[in-house]
Design a protein around this motif. Structure first.
Motif, PDB file in Angstrom:
ATOM      1  N   TYR A   1       0.825  -1.132  -0.042  1.00 55.08           N
ATOM      2  CA  TYR A   1      -0.075  -0.123  -0.058  1.00 55.08           C
ATOM      3  C   TYR A   1       0.786   1.226   0.139  1.00 55.08           C
ATOM      4  O   TYR A   1       0.484   2.219  -0.655  1.00 55.08           O
TER       5      TYR A   1
ATOM      6  N   TRP B   1      -1.344   2.713  -8.701  1.00 56.71           N
ATOM      7  CA  TRP B   1      -2.399   2.781  -7.842  1.00 56.71           C
ATOM      8  C   TRP B   1      -3.331   1.558  -7.616  1.00 56.71           C
ATOM      9  O   TRP B   1      -3.647   1.391  -6.352  1.00 56.71           O
TER      10      TRP B   1
ATOM     11  N   ARG C   1      -1.828  -0.342  -4.821  1.00 56.15           N
ATOM     12  CA  ARG C   1      -2.245   0.126  -3.612  1.00 56.15           C
ATOM     13  C   ARG C   1      -3.613   0.085  -3.248  1.00 56.15           C
ATOM     14  O   ARG C   1      -3.762  -0.309  -2.180  1.00 56.15           O
TER      15      ARG C   1
ATOM     16  N   THR D   1      -9.397   6.058  -3.795  1.00 59.51           N
ATOM     17  CA  THR D   1      -8.679   5.223  -2.411  1.00 59.51           C
ATOM     18  C   THR D   1      -9.769   5.433  -1.544  1.00 59.51           C
ATOM     19  O   THR D   1     -10.057   4.469  -0.604  1.00 59.51           O
TER      20      THR D   1
END
Length: 329
Positions: A267, A273, A276, A313
């Motif tokens: 992460y 991305w 993560r 996120t």
């Protein structure tokens, strides 16, 4: 002059929208998931019911940069809750769990759905068409209530036709949501898991890679058997993007709490991305006090930040925090 500037801006935005959309149709027909047949070991659990309750605050299922209405047949727009009920029941049956899924049921166990939606994205006419599928629900059993989250990211560059995106970016994510939910619910309600033999067979299949090998990696997680953990750890750095994402996700599905440091490292340090995002999804799946504290810290750090990475996120983290709702488009 101001009027001319507004006109130029409108035309520029229209041109961008046209370039992104290209020849994209306004709707797609998705195929029904094929039940996995991944049997759990031991004797079959007793026949039971699972109450499925719709508590979504965002009812729109398909949204994003490219408008795309999803249907299960010609003229039959997808009903997300009916879809879940029908295909969860089929998946349970294929695993040897005679569970009837009852929409708006009052009994226990009960799955209260908080989020179930698919968001698409595309940056330009040459980039992949991407979907991000989100699920969050609260599963109530005699042991208490547990938050269940699912996140699937898939992408495909349409070369000849937008129909090329239907299987990888629409049908497959929906199928994975059903299978992951079935595995997690079965673990909570029956303590069900696949045999060591089933794990070994899936690992052996990965010796001859194909385009859909990532589905076998997801299936390792759906066994609920910790025997798969070592193989999954080795695949978290695989060169195949979707094998890698499936491996990261599956460590969470298996609740491999000893791998928290590995997931935290992914992460914090992965280059992409999606790696993560899948790592924070897996951290959420662990369901420990330590993983929950990390989620709380990260949602606070992303709060107020702009841009796609911050928004996307936050959406993943919010799946695992009761009382939160995935951020609006």
């Amino acid at each position: 002059m101001a009027h001319g500037n507004h006109l130029m801006r409108f035309l520029a935005l229209a041109a961008i929208a046209a370039a992104l959309t290209g020849c994209a149709p306004s709707g797609y027909i998705v195929s029904s998931p094929t039940p996995s047949g991944q049997r759990f070991e031991g004797s079959a659990p007793p026949a039971s019911e699972l109450a499925l309750v719709d508590a979504r605050t965002i009812k729109v299922f398909s949204s994003g940069m490219l408008p795309a209405q999803l249907s299960v047949a010609e003229g039959q727009v997808i009903d997300p809750m009916r879809y879940l009920a029908e295909h969860l029941q089929s998946e349970f049956a294929s695993r040897g769990a005679p569970t009837k899924v009852v929409q708006d049921g009052k009994g226990m166990p009960r799955l209260t759905v908080r989020t179930f939606r698919m968001i698409n994205h595309r940056t330009n006419a040459y980039a992949p068409f991407i979907t991000m599928t989100y699920f969050a629900g609260d599963l109530e059993t005699s042991a208490g209530t547990r938050r269940i989250g699912v996140f699937v990211k898939r992408g495909k560059v349409p070369v000849w036709s937008f129909q090329e995106v239907v299987e990888p970016t629409l049908t497959q994510p929906l199928s994975l949501v059903v299978k992951e939910l079935a595995a997690k619910i079965s673990r909570e309600t029956y303590g069900s898991r696949g045999s060591d033999k089933s794990v070994d067979e899936l690992v052996a299949k990965l010796g001859a890679r194909g385009a859909d090998s990532f589905l076998d990696v997801y299936a390792l997680g759906f066994t609920n058997n910790p025997r798969a953990v070592s193989t999954l750890v080795s695949l978290t750095s695989d060169g195949d993007e979707y094998v890698r994402l499936a491996a990261i996700s599956s460590l969470g599905t298996l609740r491999a709490a000893p791998q928290l440091a590995q997931l935290r490292s992914l992460y914090g340090g992965a280059n992409l991305w999606q790696d993560r995002a899948m790592a924070i999804k897996a951290i959420g799946d662990l369901g420990t006090a330590e993983s929950r504290a990390l989620l709380e810290k990260e949602i606070a750090s992303w709060s107020g930040q702009k841009g796609n990475e911050a928004l996307w996120t936050r959406r993943v983290i919010e799946l695992y925090l009761p009382g939160k709702e995935s951020a609006p488009d």
